[in-house]
Write a protein that holds these residues in place. Structure first.
Motif, PDB file in Angstrom:
ATOM      1  N   CYS A   1     -75.490 -48.763  30.637  1.00 25.70           N
ATOM      2  CA  CYS A   1     -75.141 -49.558  29.458  1.00 25.70           C
ATOM      3  C   CYS A   1     -75.743 -49.029  28.168  1.00 25.70           C
ATOM      4  N   TYR A   2     -76.948 -48.473  28.240  1.00 25.18           N
ATOM      5  CA  TYR A   2     -77.686 -48.183  27.015  1.00 25.18           C
ATOM      6  C   TYR A   2     -77.940 -46.701  26.742  1.00 25.18           C
ATOM      7  N   THR A   3     -77.391 -45.834  27.579  1.00 28.34           N
ATOM      8  CA  THR A   3     -77.525 -44.393  27.328  1.00 28.34           C
ATOM      9  C   THR A   3     -76.162 -43.734  27.502  1.00 28.34           C
ATOM     10  N   ASP A   4     -76.112 -42.484  27.157  1.00 27.34           N
ATOM     11  CA  ASP A   4     -74.901 -41.685  27.365  1.00 27.34           C
ATOM     12  C   ASP A   4     -75.014 -40.829  28.619  1.00 27.34           C
ATOM     13  N   MET A   5     -75.980 -41.146  29.475  1.00 32.04           N
ATOM     14  CA  MET A   5     -76.159 -40.369  30.700  1.00 32.04           C
ATOM     15  C   MET A   5     -74.946 -40.518  31.610  1.00 32.04           C
ATOM     16  N   THR A   6     -74.607 -39.446  32.307  1.00 27.66           N
ATOM     17  CA  THR A   6     -73.520 -39.500  33.278  1.00 27.66           C
ATOM     18  C   THR A   6     -74.037 -40.111  34.579  1.00 27.66           C
ATOM     19  N   THR A   7     -73.109 -40.510  35.422  1.00 25.67           N
ATOM     20  CA  THR A   7     -73.520 -41.043  36.723  1.00 25.67           C
ATOM     21  C   THR A   7     -74.231 -39.966  37.536  1.00 25.67           C
ATOM     22  N   LEU A   8     -73.834 -38.724  37.383  1.00 27.72           N
ATOM     23  CA  LEU A   8     -74.520 -37.639  38.084  1.00 27.72           C
ATOM     24  C   LEU A   8     -75.961 -37.517  37.610  1.00 27.72           C
ATOM     25  N   GLU A   9     -76.184 -37.589  36.310  1.00 29.26           N
ATOM     26  CA  GLU A   9     -77.542 -37.520  35.773  1.00 29.26           C
ATOM     27  C   GLU A   9     -78.385 -38.704  36.251  1.00 29.26           C
ATOM     28  N   ILE A  10     -77.787 -39.884  36.254  1.00 27.65           N
ATOM     29  CA  ILE A  10     -78.501 -41.081  36.699  1.00 27.65           C
ATOM     30  C   ILE A  10     -78.835 -40.985  38.179  1.00 27.65           C
ATOM     31  N   SER A  11     -77.872 -40.572  38.987  1.00 24.59           N
ATOM     32  CA  SER A  11     -78.123 -40.467  40.429  1.00 24.59           C
ATOM     33  C   SER A  11     -79.216 -39.449  40.721  1.00 24.59           C
ATOM     34  N   SER A  12     -79.235 -38.373  39.966  1.00 27.39           N
ATOM     35  CA  SER A  12     -80.275 -37.358  40.126  1.00 27.39           C
ATOM     36  C   SER A  12     -81.636 -37.896  39.695  1.00 27.39           C
ATOM     37  N   LEU A  13     -81.672 -38.573  38.555  1.00 30.44           N
ATOM     38  CA  LEU A  13     -82.913 -39.160  38.058  1.00 30.44           C
ATOM     39  C   LEU A  13     -83.516 -40.139  39.064  1.00 30.44           C
ATOM     40  N   LEU A  14     -82.659 -40.887  39.755  1.00 32.27           N
ATOM     41  CA  LEU A  14     -83.110 -41.889  40.710  1.00 32.27           C
ATOM     42  C   LEU A  14     -83.268 -41.333  42.126  1.00 32.27           C
ATOM     43  N   ASN A  15     -83.174 -40.028  42.242  1.00 30.46           N
ATOM     44  CA  ASN A  15     -83.409 -39.317  43.500  1.00 30.46           C
ATOM     45  C   ASN A  15     -82.433 -39.646  44.624  1.00 30.46           C
ATOM     46  N   TYR A  16     -81.175 -39.908  44.267  1.00 28.50           N
ATOM     47  CA  TYR A  16     -80.161 -40.056  45.309  1.00 28.50           C
ATOM     48  C   TYR A  16     -79.771 -38.672  45.792  1.00 28.50           C
ATOM     49  N   GLU A  17     -79.493 -38.568  47.086  1.00 26.76           N
ATOM     50  CA  GLU A  17     -79.206 -37.255  47.662  1.00 26.76           C
ATOM     51  C   GLU A  17     -77.869 -36.692  47.210  1.00 26.76           C
ATOM     52  N   SER A  18     -76.967 -37.555  46.758  1.00 26.08           N
ATOM     53  CA  SER A  18     -75.679 -37.088  46.246  1.00 26.08           C
ATOM     54  C   SER A  18     -75.081 -38.154  45.341  1.00 26.08           C
ATOM     55  N   LEU A  19     -74.123 -37.742  44.531  1.00 24.74           N
ATOM     56  CA  LEU A  19     -73.435 -38.676  43.664  1.00 24.74           C
ATOM     57  C   LEU A  19     -72.654 -39.691  44.491  1.00 24.74           C
ATOM     58  N   SER A  20     -72.048 -39.250  45.571  1.00 31.27           N
ATOM     59  CA  SER A  20     -71.272 -40.181  46.399  1.00 31.27           C
ATOM     60  C   SER A  20     -72.177 -41.233  47.040  1.00 31.27           C
ATOM     61  N   HIS A  21     -73.380 -40.842  47.444  1.00 32.48           N
ATOM     62  CA  HIS A  21     -74.329 -41.812  48.007  1.00 32.48           C
ATOM     63  C   HIS A  21     -74.742 -42.830  46.940  1.00 32.48           C
ATOM     64  N   PHE A  22     -74.998 -42.361  45.727  1.00 34.53           N
ATOM     65  CA  PHE A  22     -75.323 -43.260  44.625  1.00 34.53           C
ATOM     66  C   PHE A  22     -74.173 -44.225  44.355  1.00 34.53           C
ATOM     67  N   ASN A  23     -72.955 -43.693  44.247  1.00 31.10           N
ATOM     68  CA  ASN A  23     -71.786 -44.534  43.977  1.00 31.10           C
ATOM     69  C   ASN A  23     -71.602 -45.586  45.057  1.00 31.10           C
ATOM     70  N   HIS A  24     -71.750 -45.185  46.307  1.00 29.51           N
ATOM     71  CA  HIS A  24     -71.596 -46.097  47.441  1.00 29.51           C
ATOM     72  C   HIS A  24     -72.664 -47.202  47.395  1.00 29.51           C
ATOM     73  N   THR A  25     -73.901 -46.819  47.163  1.00 28.02           N
ATOM     74  CA  THR A  25     -74.994 -47.794  47.102  1.00 28.02           C
ATOM     75  C   THR A  25     -74.812 -48.733  45.920  1.00 28.02           C
ATOM     76  N   PHE A  26     -74.446 -48.188  44.769  1.00 25.03           N
ATOM     77  CA  PHE A  26     -74.235 -49.000  43.575  1.00 25.03           C
ATOM     78  C   PHE A  26     -73.153 -50.043  43.832  1.00 25.03           C
ATOM     79  N   LYS A  27     -72.054 -49.631  44.442  1.00 22.23           N
ATOM     80  CA  LYS A  27     -70.958 -50.567  44.718  1.00 22.23           C
ATOM     81  C   LYS A  27     -71.382 -51.619  45.747  1.00 22.23           C
TER      82      LYS A  27
END
Length: 77
Positions: free
Chosen positions: A32-58
């Motif tokens: 909401c408050y940055t221009d970070m991409t979901t890939l950047e966010i998932s990496s910052l939060l130490n998710y092993e992959s973007l798909s794992h982050f997306n799945h967990t987020f959903k």
């Protein structure tokens, strides 16, 4: 395992569930408050992959990160 049992007794959730909720809440703020991409966010939060982050987020929010960002973006700019 003793700590895990005590933690769940007092919080009602497992340690992993608790940490996941904190990470997803932070991801929601970043979306909401940055221009970070979901890939950047998932990496910052130490998710092993973007798909794992997306799945967990959903699983936690009921929405994909993209849907969440679109719904919570400031329409005025």
């Amino acid at each position: 395992s003793h700590f895990s049992r005590i933690f769940k007794t007092y919080t009602g959730v497992t340690l992993v569930q608790y940490i996941t909720k904190i990470k997803i809440n932070y991801a929601k703020e970043l979306l909401c408050y940055t221009d970070m991409t979901t890939l950047e966010i998932s990496s910052l939060l130490n998710y092993e992959s973007l798909s794992h982050f997306n799945h967990t987020f959903k699983n936690v929010t009921g929405k994909t990160p993209r849907e969440y960002k679109k719904q919570h973006s400031n329409a005025d700019g």
